[in-house]
Scaffold this motif. Structure first.
Motif, short mmCIF file in Angstrom:
data_model
loop_
_atom_site.label_atom_id
_atom_site.label_comp_id
_atom_site.label_asym_id
_atom_site.label_seq_id
_atom_site.Cartn_x
_atom_site.Cartn_y
_atom_site.Cartn_z
N SER A 98 35.29 -57.30 67.15
CA SER A 98 34.12 -58.25 67.67
C SER A 98 34.23 -58.14 69.17
N GLU A 99 33.07 -58.51 69.72
CA GLU A 99 33.06 -58.44 71.23
C GLU A 99 34.08 -59.52 71.76
N ARG A 100 34.12 -60.65 70.91
CA ARG A 100 35.13 -61.80 71.54
C ARG A 100 36.41 -61.21 71.62
N THR A 101 36.82 -60.24 70.53
CA THR A 101 38.24 -59.94 70.57
C THR A 101 38.35 -59.07 71.57
N VAL A 102 37.55 -58.06 72.13
CA VAL A 102 37.76 -57.20 73.12
C VAL A 102 37.78 -57.95 74.45
N LYS A 103 37.15 -59.24 74.67
CA LYS A 103 37.04 -59.97 75.97
C LYS A 103 38.34 -60.79 76.06
N LEU A 141 41.10 -58.31 76.98
CA LEU A 141 41.34 -57.99 78.24
C LEU A 141 41.56 -58.86 79.23
N HIS A 142 40.98 -60.31 78.85
CA HIS A 142 41.57 -61.61 79.39
C HIS A 142 43.20 -61.44 79.32
N ALA A 143 43.78 -61.47 78.10
CA ALA A 143 45.11 -61.66 77.97
C ALA A 143 45.66 -60.46 78.76
N ILE A 144 45.33 -59.29 79.13
CA ILE A 144 45.99 -58.17 79.85
C ILE A 144 45.78 -58.58 81.30
N ASN A 145 44.88 -59.22 81.79
CA ASN A 145 44.68 -59.52 83.12
C ASN A 145 45.46 -60.65 83.46
N PRO A 159 38.68 -52.40 86.97
CA PRO A 159 39.25 -51.28 87.64
C PRO A 159 40.85 -51.48 87.98
N HIS A 160 41.34 -52.74 88.26
CA HIS A 160 42.82 -52.90 88.42
C HIS A 160 43.36 -52.78 87.02
N ALA A 161 42.83 -53.08 86.06
CA ALA A 161 43.40 -52.90 84.95
C ALA A 161 43.31 -51.19 84.32
N VAL A 162 42.34 -50.47 84.95
CA VAL A 162 42.29 -49.02 84.65
C VAL A 162 43.52 -48.35 85.37
N ALA A 163 43.59 -48.80 86.75
CA ALA A 163 44.47 -48.56 87.84
C ALA A 163 46.15 -48.51 86.95
#
Length: 208
Positions: free
Chosen positions: A175-180, A183-187, A196-200
């Motif tokens: 789901s889109e919520r899972t993706v968001k 990403l929030h957890a990674i950040n 961009p910072h996450a990609v780097a």
């Protein structure tokens, strides 16, 4: 012959646009279409001088109107512009003075296969940038970045290819919520500021 890649070309100046069109129209690998005929499977080739606000607006408006994959050809590749272009959703980036017709077709073909394409020296500048950001955001104990889950690696890989949240959700059957949330957890975990910072970070850690 394999299926031709549908390509739409636009530049911020007419001379550049006509030049790229002339170079690509004779190539058997690609099929050139007008803007009104471009769809989500079309690869947009956008030609600009600098990656400034006008260039970023062009990338965003192009992706909003159909083509999800954008190859940006720019005369100047400054670090800030590269990050902004990545955040806007480009799939490939080339420096105008370095790219030939053959090279541009190679970039288009790589993007068509799902790869993200950056000039080697731009990758190096991204690594320097993330190193700088790492020093700015490191914890008091100097904790180093560690491993991530398979789901997080998959999401980062697709972010690096320029996919937006909806496209990543479709690709991974989330789901889109899972993706968001991913990403929030990674950040949060790694003190990353944005996509961009996450990609780097993912490039630095050899995840993509």
């Amino acid at each position: 012959m394999s299926k031709r890649i549908t390509v739409f070309v636009q530049a911020l100046d007419s001379i550049s646009e006509l030049g790229v069109l002339a170079a690509l129209r004779i190539r058997p690998e690609v099929h050139i279409v007008d803007r009104q005929d471009a769809d989500s499977d079309t690869i947009a080739v956008l030609v600009v001088d600098e990656i400034d606000d006008d260039a970023i607006c062009l990338v965003k408006s192009t992706r909003a109107q159909g083509p999800r994959r954008v190859v940006l050809v720019a005369s100047s590749l400054e670090d800030g512009g590269v990050f902004a272009a990545a955040e806007a959703g480009i799939s490939g980036l080339a420096r105008r003075k370095d790219v030939t017709a053959d090279g541009l077709v190679q970039v288009i073909s790589s993007v068509d296969r799902g790869a993200g394409v950056l000039p080697p020296d731009v990758v190096g500048s991204l690594l320097k940038q993330v190193s700088k950001l790492q020093h700015q955001t490191s914890t008091p104990r100097g904790q180093r970045y560690s491993g991530i889950t398979d789901r997080e690696a998959d999401v980062l890989r697709l972010v690096s290819q320029g996919l937006d949240t909806n496209e990543i959700a479709q690709e991974l059957s989330y789901s889109e919520r899972t993706v968001k949330n991913t990403l929030h957890a990674i950040n949060n975990r790694f003190n990353l500021r944005n996509r961009p910072h996450a990609v780097a970070y993912a490039i630095r850690e050899g995840l993509i």
